[in-house]
Design an enzyme around this catalytic site. Structure first.
Site, short mmCIF file in Angstrom:
data_model
loop_
_atom_site.label_atom_id
_atom_site.label_comp_id
_atom_site.label_asym_id
_atom_site.label_seq_id
_atom_site.Cartn_x
_atom_site.Cartn_y
_atom_site.Cartn_z
N PRO A 65 0.92 -1.14 -0.04
CA PRO A 65 0.06 0.06 -0.03
C PRO A 65 0.89 1.09 0.02
O PRO A 65 1.81 1.35 0.59
CB PRO A 65 -0.82 -0.12 1.13
CG PRO A 65 -0.73 -1.57 1.72
CD PRO A 65 0.65 -2.33 1.08
N ARG A 66 0.51 2.35 -0.80
CA ARG A 66 1.32 3.60 -0.97
C ARG A 66 1.23 4.28 0.48
O ARG A 66 0.18 4.58 1.08
CB ARG A 66 0.48 4.35 -2.05
CG ARG A 66 1.04 3.79 -3.36
CD ARG A 66 0.65 4.80 -4.53
NE ARG A 66 1.31 5.89 -4.47
CZ ARG A 66 1.08 7.32 -3.86
NH1 ARG A 66 0.06 7.31 -3.47
NH2 ARG A 66 1.94 8.28 -4.04
N THR A 68 2.14 4.25 3.51
CA THR A 68 1.94 3.66 4.59
C THR A 68 2.94 3.46 5.46
O THR A 68 2.95 2.59 6.52
CB THR A 68 1.18 2.32 4.47
OG1 THR A 68 1.71 1.59 3.64
CG2 THR A 68 -0.28 2.74 3.80
N LEU A 70 5.60 1.59 5.05
CA LEU A 70 5.89 0.12 4.66
C LEU A 70 6.98 0.04 3.82
O LEU A 70 7.31 -0.85 3.20
CB LEU A 70 4.74 -0.59 4.22
CG LEU A 70 3.64 -0.64 5.24
CD1 LEU A 70 2.37 -1.46 4.91
CD2 LEU A 70 3.84 -1.26 6.62
N GLY A 72 7.71 0.90 0.50
CA GLY A 72 7.34 0.60 -0.72
C GLY A 72 8.36 0.69 -1.74
O GLY A 72 8.55 0.00 -2.79
N SER A 73 9.01 2.06 -1.53
CA SER A 73 9.78 2.45 -2.55
C SER A 73 10.99 1.72 -2.43
O SER A 73 11.74 1.30 -3.32
CB SER A 73 10.11 3.89 -2.42
OG SER A 73 9.06 4.90 -2.83
N ALA A 75 11.79 -1.18 -1.17
CA ALA A 75 11.28 -2.41 -1.60
C ALA A 75 11.63 -2.51 -3.00
O ALA A 75 11.98 -3.58 -3.55
CB ALA A 75 10.06 -2.90 -1.26
N ASP A 118 14.83 0.47 7.31
CA ASP A 118 14.07 -0.45 6.65
C ASP A 118 14.73 -1.41 5.61
O ASP A 118 14.70 -2.20 4.99
CB ASP A 118 13.16 0.33 5.80
CG ASP A 118 12.23 1.07 6.99
OD1 ASP A 118 12.09 0.84 7.98
OD2 ASP A 118 11.80 2.04 6.30
#
Length: 303
Positions: A65-66, A68, A70, A72-73, A75, A118
């Site tokens: 999910p964008r 958030t 988490l 995402g980028s 990853a 992260d």
């Protein structure tokens, strides 16, 4: 003259494109792929690592999910780096400890403000204790990263909002205050680090009641440093929803999502699920994936 259905379809496509551009910009994750290619090439050149002349194509897809918190980028960048290591057959020549730095460098190329935590978790997988003491960072260029047994963790739940604010805004002033030598920020950050250190011990001991206390204290420290305005009411409400049913909660990263622990077990989990749904938040059980480092990867570890 176009058929009416064609006009409607073109309009739908235009709306989708506009929404995508508003959310992801004109390049989306492609710019992340370009950045890691540049950084990877530069690292190999500087370290005399030969790269063959073969061509490749990189593409990406993600279900993270964008906005958030988490990662995402990163990853996408981490996955791309792994592809490059395999394509050029140089996995054994790039130390695992260095890879998070390469990912972070690629993001810095794009003006993304972030830290190593992260990226370390993504490179190593599983459960990792990270020691970023200045001594290690200055002498090694990276922290000391210790893998831990994922079975030591109790059941955890992820809470997130479908339409969150930008997690990057949370970094707005604290980073600069740190650089400026703000005593309150520096002492608070040291306390956050001590929580991580104590957290490793209580996880090893499976002292989950103490773990709950440490999770709550972590968020309280963050709130005192950043302030409610920077954290945002939506992020704070996700934490408070968990706390109202007695669960421990803290941000997963910079905001946008919350990790929650219910020390009282399944009945408390049900209360948390009901409270999240009522508040309009999504909640999912956390699945900790074991480390996926290969023997080749592990052979690059520093002694």
């Amino acid at each position: 003259m176009r058929h009416c259905d064609d006009i409607i379809m073109l309009w739908l496509i235009d709306v989708l494109q506009v929404n995508r551009l508003q959310n992801e910009g004109y390049y989306g994750g492609v710019r992340l792929l370009m950045a890691i290619c540049k950084v990877f090439h530069g690292y190999c050149k500087d370290n005399n690592i030969y790269l063959h002349d073969g061509n490749f194509t990189l593409s990406y897809d993600t279900n993270i999910p964008r906005q958030t918190g988490l990662s995402g980028s990163s990853a996408i960048v981490c996955a791309a780096l792994s592809c490059l290591l395999d394509f050029y057959k140089v996995r054994h020549l790039v130390k695992v400890e260095i890879r998070p730095n390469l990912i972070l460098s690629a993001e810095k190329e794009l003006g993304i403000v972030a830290g190593l935590q992260d990226r370390v978790a993504q490179v190593y997988g599983g459960l990792v204790y990270m020691d970023f003491s200045k001594e290690h960072m200055d002498s090694l260029g990276h922290g000391i990263y210790t893998q831990m047994d994922t079975d030591l963790l109790p059941p955890l739940h992820l809470i997130y909002a479908e339409n969150p604010s930008d997690s990057g805004k949370v970094h707005s002033t604290v980073r600069q205050r740190w650089l400026d030598g703000d005593e309150f920020i520096i002492s608070s950050m040291k306390e956050v680090a001590s929580i991580a250190q104590e957290g490793q011990t209580v996880i090893l001991e499976k002292n989950y009641s103490k773990l709950a206390e440490l999770m709550n204290h972590n968020f309280d420290l963050r709130r005192s440093m950043f302030g409610d305005a920077a954290l945002g009411s939506l992020n704070i409400e996700m934490v408070e929803v968990a706390r109202r049913v007695g669960a421990a909660s803290k941000f997963t990263g910079s905001g946008g999502a919350v990790i929650a622990f219910c020390p009282d077990g399944p009945s408390q989990v049900k209360l948390l699920e009901d409270a999240c749904h009522k508040a309009g938040f999504s909640i999912q059980p956390v699945k900790i994936v074991p480390s996926y480092l290969t023997d080749v990867d592990k052979s690059t570890f520093s002694n």
